[in-house]
Design an enzyme around this catalytic site. Sequence first.
Site, mmCIF file in Angstrom:
data_model
loop_
_atom_site.group_PDB
_atom_site.id
_atom_site.type_symbol
_atom_site.label_atom_id
_atom_site.label_comp_id
_atom_site.label_asym_id
_atom_site.label_seq_id
_atom_site.Cartn_x
_atom_site.Cartn_y
_atom_site.Cartn_z
ATOM 1 N N ARG A 102 0.818 -1.241 0.000
ATOM 2 C CA ARG A 102 0.000 0.000 0.000
ATOM 3 C C ARG A 102 0.847 1.285 0.000
ATOM 4 O O ARG A 102 0.397 2.325 0.478
ATOM 5 C CB ARG A 102 -0.958 0.034 1.186
ATOM 6 C CG ARG A 102 -1.987 -1.050 1.180
ATOM 7 C CD ARG A 102 -2.978 -0.924 0.034
ATOM 8 N NE ARG A 102 -3.946 -1.989 0.114
ATOM 9 C CZ ARG A 102 -3.783 -3.194 -0.467
ATOM 10 N NH1 ARG A 102 -2.712 -3.445 -1.204
ATOM 11 N NH2 ARG A 102 -4.691 -4.135 -0.340
ATOM 12 N N SER A 113 -11.280 0.154 3.090
ATOM 13 C CA SER A 113 -10.578 -0.096 4.368
ATOM 14 C C SER A 113 -9.928 1.194 4.837
ATOM 15 O O SER A 113 -9.246 1.859 4.052
ATOM 16 C CB SER A 113 -9.493 -1.150 4.170
ATOM 17 O OG SER A 113 -10.092 -2.353 3.772
ATOM 18 N N GLU A 157 -4.832 3.935 5.609
ATOM 19 C CA GLU A 157 -4.695 3.617 4.184
ATOM 20 C C GLU A 157 -5.270 4.797 3.383
ATOM 21 O O GLU A 157 -4.781 5.117 2.308
ATOM 22 C CB GLU A 157 -5.465 2.327 3.866
ATOM 23 C CG GLU A 157 -5.306 1.887 2.428
ATOM 24 C CD GLU A 157 -5.856 0.496 2.159
ATOM 25 O OE1 GLU A 157 -5.708 -0.411 3.007
ATOM 26 O OE2 GLU A 157 -6.442 0.311 1.077
#
Length: 308
Positions: free
Chosen positions: A162, A212, A302
């Site tokens: 990520r 998320s 995130e």
Amino acid sequence: MSLSLCRNVPLAPLTTFAVGGRARWFVSVSSPEQLVEAVKTARVKKLAYRVFAGGSNVVFGDRTFHGLMIQFRPKVKPCHWQGLTLTCQANLPLASLIKTAVSHGLAGLENLSGIPGTVGGAIVGNAGAYGQGIADCLTRVEIFDGRKTRWLDKKQCSFVYRESIFKRRDWLVLRAEFRLTKGDKKVLAKKSREIIKIRSEKYNPRLRSPGSFFKNVLVKDVSRATLAKLDQTKIRDGKIPAGYLLEAVGAKGMRQGGIRVADFHGNLLINDNHGTYRDVITLAAKLKKLVQAKFGIQLDEEVRYLGV
Ligand SMILES: Cc1cc2nc3c(=O)[nH]c(=O)nc-3n(C[C@H](O)[C@H](O)[C@H](O)COP(=O)(O)OP(=O)(O)OC[C@H]3O[C@@H](n4cnc5c(N)ncnc54)[C@H](O)[C@@H]3O)c2cc1C
């Protein structure tokens, strides 16, 4: 080329989370050339600028952003296809790229089916799902580094879980090139449909969320003592799901103003009542504190805070 800037534009409707205030200056562009032009315009006018695209991974601030907010508007445009290689503009919806790959019998992206947003946004956040990542079959990326346009090969993008170099540099992602592998059209299409079905049950499209909220935690970043405290059956592919940690501290259903944690998923924040950026960061701070106190683990977002 002259771009017309709009004034005082609400940003929340341009995101899936529907949070945030206004931009004093706003421009929506649909080609890499216009994107570069928009940045040059901001420079000439001495305005700070930020770039976003599909708005599926961003949280805007409540206060007016006084610079130029640039949207690289998602646009469906044919990819350039040659053998196993696909090249596209960064504002191509990821779904369109996958559809093109599948229709040519090219494998490597099908597990990303159902992830909202654009190819560029996926590259910045190194998006992934079901064991596949956007970086897996990416070969190079065309960028504007503030001075010139150039191609970076995959290695130069510093992809890790990520993360990419684009989260640390103010570079624009303009185009991307992928080299895929040969697959069976029918098998790939079936896989893609199955994943979209699973995801549509998990993420109700009516819920306003940025997906998320926190990143999963890499096992390699956690001490042995901390690891020993965890339910080992929850650890998957070298990652501790943030949802598991959050659920263990009672996050499900917690609320701050108009933002609440889903009661079916500890890592899903939902805007169900005019939630604000202030609500989001207050709730995020509480959740981080609870996880830190119970497990000694630091959660990182995130999602990207933009124009705050
Ligand atoms: C329901 C739902 C499910 C999701 N599931 C997943 C999932 O399974 N896996 C996953 O990884 N993500 C998931 N996401 C998060 C999100 O969809 C991805 O991160 C997506 O790739 C973001 O693309 P975007 O175009 O919307 O980017 P934005 O949200 O518009 O921007 C994201 C970041 O990228 C930057 N950016 C965007 N385009 C450019 C560009 N051209 N040049 C430079 N910077 C740029 C922005 O500044 C920002 O920092 C989900 C989101 C939602 C709402």
